[in-house]
Design a protein around this motif. Structure first.
Motif, short mmCIF file in Angstrom:
data_model
loop_
_atom_site.label_atom_id
_atom_site.label_comp_id
_atom_site.label_asym_id
_atom_site.label_seq_id
_atom_site.Cartn_x
_atom_site.Cartn_y
_atom_site.Cartn_z
N LEU A 121 -28.80 10.44 -6.52
CA LEU A 121 -29.18 9.86 -7.92
C LEU A 121 -28.12 9.13 -8.48
CD1 LEU A 121 -31.62 13.13 -8.68
CD2 LEU A 121 -32.03 10.68 -7.78
N LYS A 122 -27.01 9.42 -7.98
CA LYS A 122 -25.80 8.91 -8.97
C LYS A 122 -25.24 7.73 -8.32
CE LYS A 122 -24.79 13.05 -11.69
NZ LYS A 122 -23.87 14.10 -11.75
N SER A 123 -25.79 6.99 -7.15
CA SER A 123 -25.35 5.89 -6.58
C SER A 123 -25.62 4.53 -7.48
CB SER A 123 -25.78 5.76 -5.33
OG SER A 123 -27.35 5.76 -5.21
N SER A 124 -25.07 3.62 -7.27
CA SER A 124 -25.33 2.59 -8.15
C SER A 124 -26.54 1.82 -7.55
CB SER A 124 -24.23 1.44 -8.03
OG SER A 124 -24.22 0.80 -7.00
N PRO A 125 -27.59 1.43 -8.57
CA PRO A 125 -28.72 0.78 -8.19
C PRO A 125 -28.57 -0.37 -7.21
CG PRO A 125 -28.50 0.75 -10.81
CD PRO A 125 -27.14 0.99 -10.05
N ASP A 126 -27.56 -1.31 -7.28
CA ASP A 126 -27.46 -2.42 -6.41
C ASP A 126 -27.34 -1.84 -4.69
OD1 ASP A 126 -27.90 -4.31 -8.11
OD2 ASP A 126 -25.71 -4.63 -8.37
N ILE A 127 -26.33 -0.77 -4.76
CA ILE A 127 -25.97 -0.14 -3.57
C ILE A 127 -27.20 0.73 -2.83
CG2 ILE A 127 -24.71 1.75 -2.28
CD1 ILE A 127 -23.09 -0.93 -2.48
N SER A 128 -28.00 1.34 -3.87
CA SER A 128 -29.41 2.04 -3.52
C SER A 128 -30.29 1.27 -2.77
CB SER A 128 -29.78 2.83 -4.55
OG SER A 128 -28.97 3.71 -5.15
N ARG A 129 -30.47 -0.17 -3.46
CA ARG A 129 -31.30 -1.03 -2.91
C ARG A 129 -30.98 -1.52 -1.79
NH1 ARG A 129 -32.24 -2.44 -8.42
NH2 ARG A 129 -30.73 -3.87 -8.39
N LEU A 130 -29.81 -1.80 -1.62
CA LEU A 130 -29.18 -2.27 -0.05
C LEU A 130 -29.42 -1.34 0.91
CD1 LEU A 130 -27.76 -4.32 1.54
CD2 LEU A 130 -25.65 -3.62 0.60
N ALA A 131 -29.14 0.03 0.64
CA ALA A 131 -29.27 1.09 1.60
C ALA A 131 -30.50 1.20 1.91
CB ALA A 131 -28.48 2.45 1.15
N TRP A 138 -32.86 -1.21 1.97
CA TRP A 138 -33.22 -2.26 2.73
C TRP A 138 -32.93 -1.92 4.35
CZ3 TRP A 138 -30.47 -5.80 5.63
CH2 TRP A 138 -31.25 -7.03 6.19
N ILE A 139 -31.76 -1.55 4.31
CA ILE A 139 -30.98 -1.25 5.67
C ILE A 139 -31.92 -0.10 6.55
CG2 ILE A 139 -29.16 -0.47 6.95
CD1 ILE A 139 -27.18 -1.52 4.79
N GLU A 140 -32.21 0.58 5.73
CA GLU A 140 -32.95 1.94 5.99
C GLU A 140 -34.35 1.63 6.55
OE1 GLU A 140 -31.83 4.97 6.61
OE2 GLU A 140 -30.49 5.78 5.18
N SER A 141 -34.73 0.64 5.93
CA SER A 141 -36.07 -0.13 6.18
C SER A 141 -36.22 -0.65 7.69
CB SER A 141 -36.65 -0.75 5.14
OG SER A 141 -35.94 -1.91 5.01
N LYS A 142 -35.03 -1.51 7.96
CA LYS A 142 -34.97 -2.23 8.99
C LYS A 142 -34.74 -1.14 10.07
CE LYS A 142 -34.98 -6.52 7.68
NZ LYS A 142 -36.36 -7.18 8.07
N LEU A 143 -34.07 -0.06 9.82
CA LEU A 143 -33.84 0.90 10.82
C LEU A 143 -35.41 1.58 11.23
CD1 LEU A 143 -30.58 2.74 9.90
CD2 LEU A 143 -30.91 1.42 12.13
N VAL A 144 -36.19 1.63 10.23
CA VAL A 144 -37.30 2.26 10.53
C VAL A 144 -37.95 1.09 11.50
CG1 VAL A 144 -39.72 2.52 9.54
CG2 VAL A 144 -37.71 3.31 8.34
N ILE A 145 -38.09 -0.03 11.29
CA ILE A 145 -38.76 -1.06 12.15
C ILE A 145 -38.07 -0.85 13.36
CG2 ILE A 145 -39.63 -3.46 12.55
CD1 ILE A 145 -39.44 -3.49 9.36
N CYS A 146 -36.66 -0.86 13.55
CA CYS A 146 -36.13 -0.96 15.00
C CYS A 146 -36.58 0.24 15.68
CB CYS A 146 -34.64 -0.96 14.75
SG CYS A 146 -33.91 -2.40 14.23
N TYR A 147 -36.76 1.43 15.06
CA TYR A 147 -36.79 2.67 15.84
C TYR A 147 -38.44 2.84 16.19
CZ TYR A 147 -31.84 4.36 15.21
OH TYR A 147 -30.65 4.54 15.36
N LEU A 148 -39.19 2.07 15.53
CA LEU A 148 -40.56 2.17 15.91
C LEU A 148 -40.93 1.04 16.93
CD1 LEU A 148 -42.56 1.97 12.37
CD2 LEU A 148 -42.69 3.69 14.15
N LYS A 149 -39.97 0.21 16.97
CA LYS A 149 -40.07 -1.06 18.05
C LYS A 149 -39.74 -0.22 19.32
CE LYS A 149 -41.63 -4.61 15.99
NZ LYS A 149 -43.11 -5.18 16.37
N LEU A 150 -38.68 0.40 19.26
CA LEU A 150 -38.03 1.18 20.28
C LEU A 150 -38.59 2.51 21.00
CD1 LEU A 150 -34.44 0.86 19.09
CD2 LEU A 150 -35.21 -0.19 21.17
#
Length: 351
Positions: free
Chosen positions: A41-51, A53-65
């Protein structure tokens, strides 16, 4: 970090999902190192949004795999970092669907729909598609269910007690095979996926009927108490009870959890309090811990964190509830990191 993101995106576009997942994992490590042991809850908003986004890409990658379990883990983390983004909840629904956890997929779709509307999503077509997905997951959950059946009764502002009696009677007439135990959920009004042109704000009462009397009574006790509790967990577990716990889980626990998950698939607000569903998941994780299923426990605990992170975006939270929410989030982080000690969660268990 930028190089890892560029490489990951390039591999993703080339549909080389294994290589893309490796690059995105590196990027995630660089931008959110120590995520599981620090306060998210204490990470910066920009880093949180970027993290997120990366997590969401990993979701799609692992679903495809073909790894929906890994994808689900990343979908929870994506929501924790950016809870208000409706697409993160839709991805979570897709993961649950691939794992045949249809009630939970329905709940994720319902939350996605609610967030889309609250964010003033203007596309009626998008809203309709989300609702169709939610409806399909609810139907899928019911079609494979043999231990209980349900009835939704339209509810305005009538006398709830009378309406509940009426709903129970109607259920018994319509579903004679499920009358060993019947009850109507008194805590919270249910919503159904109905498109804007039909009944946009229609609310419902949910009635459940069971083939097995004991399972029905236990579910009712669990979902009608002010403080949720997972049945079979009345006292602190001791090693000698592990065998009993496993038997309970296989014979009864799974069916009870299936009914409770279904109840959550059409209910946004819970009169027991905004943290009620997360507390159910804490109990579930505790039970899995005693069964020595560490991976499943971590998955449920991360799911509880995603649930808690989303609560303030779905309903008003009082100061007292917000304090409980923050405390439970901190407890979940401690549990995931393997830290022990006196917690709010420990006190709730004692109560």
């Amino acid at each position: 970090l930028q190089a890892a993101l560029r490489d990951g995106s390039a591999r993703y576009r080339q549909r080389d999902f294994a290589a893309a997942a490796a690059k995105f994992s590196t990027a995630l490590e660089l931008c959110s190192k120590g995520f599981a042991t620090e306060d998210p809850l204490k990470s910066s908003p920009d880093i949180s949004r970027l993290a997120s986004w990366i997590e969401s890409k990993l979701v799609i990658c692992y679903l495809k795999l073909g790894h929906p379990d890994l994808a689900l883990h990343h979908s929870h983390r994506s929501i924790i970092q950016n809870p208000s983004h409706f697409r993160s909840h839709l991805r979570q629904a897709a993961c649950f669907r691939r794992l045949h956890r249809y009630s939970e997929a329905a709940r994720s779709a319902m939350v996605a729909q609610c967030l889309y509307v609250l964010a003033e999503g203007s596309g009626l077509e998008t809203s309709d598609l989300i609702q169709l997905y939610w409806q399909a997951m609810t139907q899928e959950a019911l079609s494979g269910e043999v231990s209980f059946s349900v009835l939704y009764t339209p509810f305005e502002k009538e006398d709830k007690t009378e309406k509940i009696k009426e709903a129970n009677k109607t259920f018994a007439e319509k579903h004679p095979d499920y009358v060993q135990h019947i009850f109507t959920d008194p805590h919270g009004i249910h919503l159904l996926p109905e498109r804007a042109e039909s009944h946009p704000d229609q609310q419902y009462l949910l009635t459940l009927g069971f083939r097995n009397k004991e399972i029905g009574k236990t579910v009712e006790t669990s979902v009608t108490r002010k403080l949720p509790v997972i049945p079979g967990q009345k006292t602190t577990f001791s090693p000698s009870m592990e065998g009993e716990t496993e038997t309970f889980w296989q014979n009864t626990g799974k069916r009870i959890m299936a009914a409770m998950a279904f109840i959550g698939s059409t209910k946004i607000k819970d009169e027991r309090g905004p943290c009620a569903r997360a507390i159910e998941q804490f109990h579930h994780a505790s039970l899995l811990s005693h069964l020595q299923r560490g991976e499943e426990q971590a998955q449920v605990m991360t799911q509880a964190m995603a649930e808690l992170a989303t609560v303030p975006y779905l309903q008003r939270v009082s100061q007292e509830d917000d304090k409980l929410l923050q405390s439970l989030m901190a407890d979940a982080v401690d549990i995931l990191a393997g830290r022990t000690g006196e917690r709010v969660w420990t006190r709730i268990q004692k109560v």
